[in-house]
Design a protein around this motif. Sequence first.
Motif, PDB file in Angstrom:
ATOM      1  N   GLN A  74      -0.232  12.504  -4.334  1.00 20.78           N
ATOM      2  CA  GLN A  74      -0.751  11.530  -3.220  1.00 20.78           C
ATOM      3  C   GLN A  74      -0.082  11.445  -2.191  1.00 20.78           C
ATOM      4  OE1 GLN A  74       0.559  10.957  -6.350  1.00 20.78           O
ATOM      5  NE2 GLN A  74       1.951   9.424  -6.182  1.00 20.78           N
ATOM      6  N   ASP A  78      -3.063  11.840   3.196  1.00 21.79           N
ATOM      7  CA  ASP A  78      -3.382  11.593   4.270  1.00 21.79           C
ATOM      8  C   ASP A  78      -3.467  12.663   5.362  1.00 21.79           C
ATOM      9  OD1 ASP A  78      -4.328   8.896   4.007  1.00 21.79           O
ATOM     10  OD2 ASP A  78      -2.176   8.201   4.596  1.00 21.79           O
ATOM     11  N   GLU A  84     -14.602  13.236   1.543  1.00 21.35           N
ATOM     12  CA  GLU A  84     -15.857  13.685   0.837  1.00 21.35           C
ATOM     13  C   GLU A  84     -16.177  15.111   0.951  1.00 21.35           C
ATOM     14  OE1 GLU A  84     -20.407  12.336   1.200  1.00 21.35           O
ATOM     15  OE2 GLU A  84     -18.959  11.008   2.068  1.00 21.35           O
ATOM     16  N   ALA A 100      -3.855   6.795 -11.812  1.00 23.33           N
ATOM     17  CA  ALA A 100      -3.725   6.428 -10.309  1.00 23.33           C
ATOM     18  C   ALA A 100      -4.109   7.582  -9.436  1.00 23.33           C
ATOM     19  CB  ALA A 100      -2.313   5.818 -10.297  1.00 23.33           C
ATOM     20  N   GLU A 103      -7.672   8.102  -9.362  1.00 24.01           N
ATOM     21  CA  GLU A 103      -8.540   7.270  -8.803  1.00 24.01           C
ATOM     22  C   GLU A 103      -8.385   7.103  -7.314  1.00 24.01           C
ATOM     23  OE1 GLU A 103      -7.806   3.057 -10.309  1.00 24.01           O
ATOM     24  OE2 GLU A 103      -8.030   3.843 -12.279  1.00 24.01           O
ATOM     25  N   GLU A 104      -7.322   7.503  -6.755  1.00 27.27           N
ATOM     26  CA  GLU A 104      -6.849   7.764  -5.529  1.00 27.27           C
ATOM     27  C   GLU A 104      -7.888   8.861  -4.838  1.00 27.27           C
ATOM     28  OE1 GLU A 104      -5.796   5.601  -2.979  1.00 27.27           O
ATOM     29  OE2 GLU A 104      -5.819   6.923  -1.613  1.00 27.27           O
ATOM     30  N   ARG A 106     -10.557   9.847  -5.865  1.00 28.47           N
ATOM     31  CA  ARG A 106     -12.076   9.157  -5.898  1.00 28.47           C
ATOM     32  C   ARG A 106     -12.198   7.926  -4.788  1.00 28.47           C
ATOM     33  NH1 ARG A 106     -15.505  11.525  -8.892  1.00 28.47           N
ATOM     34  NH2 ARG A 106     -14.898  11.745 -11.363  1.00 28.47           N
ATOM     35  N   ARG A 107     -11.257   7.395  -4.644  1.00 23.07           N
ATOM     36  CA  ARG A 107     -11.380   6.223  -3.579  1.00 23.07           C
ATOM     37  C   ARG A 107     -11.808   6.964  -2.184  1.00 23.07           C
ATOM     38  NH1 ARG A 107      -8.924   3.580   0.118  1.00 23.07           N
ATOM     39  NH2 ARG A 107      -6.982   5.081   0.379  1.00 23.07           N
ATOM     40  N   ARG A 108     -11.136   8.198  -1.967  1.00 22.47           N
ATOM     41  CA  ARG A 108     -11.239   8.768  -0.912  1.00 22.47           C
ATOM     42  C   ARG A 108     -12.636   9.704  -0.767  1.00 22.47           C
ATOM     43  NH1 ARG A 108      -5.912   9.830   2.019  1.00 22.47           N
ATOM     44  NH2 ARG A 108      -4.726   8.300   1.068  1.00 22.47           N
ATOM     45  N   GLY A 109     -13.578   9.544  -1.998  1.00 24.81           N
ATOM     46  CA  GLY A 109     -14.681  10.060  -1.819  1.00 24.81           C
ATOM     47  C   GLY A 109     -14.490  11.535  -2.300  1.00 24.81           C
ATOM     48  N   LYS A 131     -13.239  11.622 -16.703  1.00 22.02           N
ATOM     49  CA  LYS A 131     -12.629  10.743 -15.382  1.00 22.02           C
ATOM     50  C   LYS A 131     -12.393  11.870 -14.408  1.00 22.02           C
ATOM     51  CE  LYS A 131      -9.568   7.883 -18.190  1.00 22.02           C
ATOM     52  NZ  LYS A 131     -10.367   8.531 -19.670  1.00 22.02           N
TER      53      LYS A 131
END
Length: 221
Positions: A74, A78, A84, A100, A103-104, A106-109, A131
């Motif tokens: 992770q 950035d 996406e 985690a 999830e991160e 996914r949070r970024r698409g 997941k």
Amino acid sequence: MRGMLSPSLMCADVLNLQSELTVLDEMGVDYIHLDFMDNHFVPNLTLSPEAIKATKSVLRHMKRDIHIMAFEPQQYFDRMDIGEGDIVAVHYEACDDLGAVIEEIRRRGASPSIAISPDTKSEVLADWLDKVDGVIVMTVYPGFAGRPIVEGSLQKLAAVRKMIDESGCKVLLEVDGHVSWELCAEMRACGADLFVAGSSSLYQKGLDIREAVTRMTELVR
Ligand code: DX5
Ligand code: ZN
């Protein structure tokens, strides 16, 4: 689902990456495989996070298939500008808190995927299939192009296919490592959907990349 290609950019001509990408993009190849290594999880370095980010400005249709061979992946999201349309594969063996990290992504698409190294048993995937959007079965020890296939890899691939089908989850099965001209059809028969094409096929010396892509697309159809 038809079989799809993900040519491995680390195996292409490093002095001409932009034109290599453009040819594949124009041919309608589905994914470009972008390997990142941290020299710790695996003892090598390849594309930088900035180089992986820069591919975005060249691609029109082709999607990024980012394979992160690094501890705590992770920390690079950035710098790679993950978002996406990207598949982002992290190693099961490299994350302290895999949930985690997923999830991160996914949070970024983006679409999370879990890669497993040859010594990791396929059973570890069972708890994660609902997941993620993909899994990568590594059929060589990760870190270098041109390695020999690890014994038992085809059986492992078929076992993961069975697990996915029985789970009822929609998960793309990707195979990475020694996806050769000789083995790719067999890997397709074992149930792989996405094929990382590197130095064992598309990027063998002397091949015309357009002809090679056409031929391989046929073999994994
Ligand atoms: C290996 C990399 C692969 C590699 C596969 O660690 O993840 O993407 O380029 O290509 P081959 O095995 O055909 O050289
Ligand atoms: Zn890879």
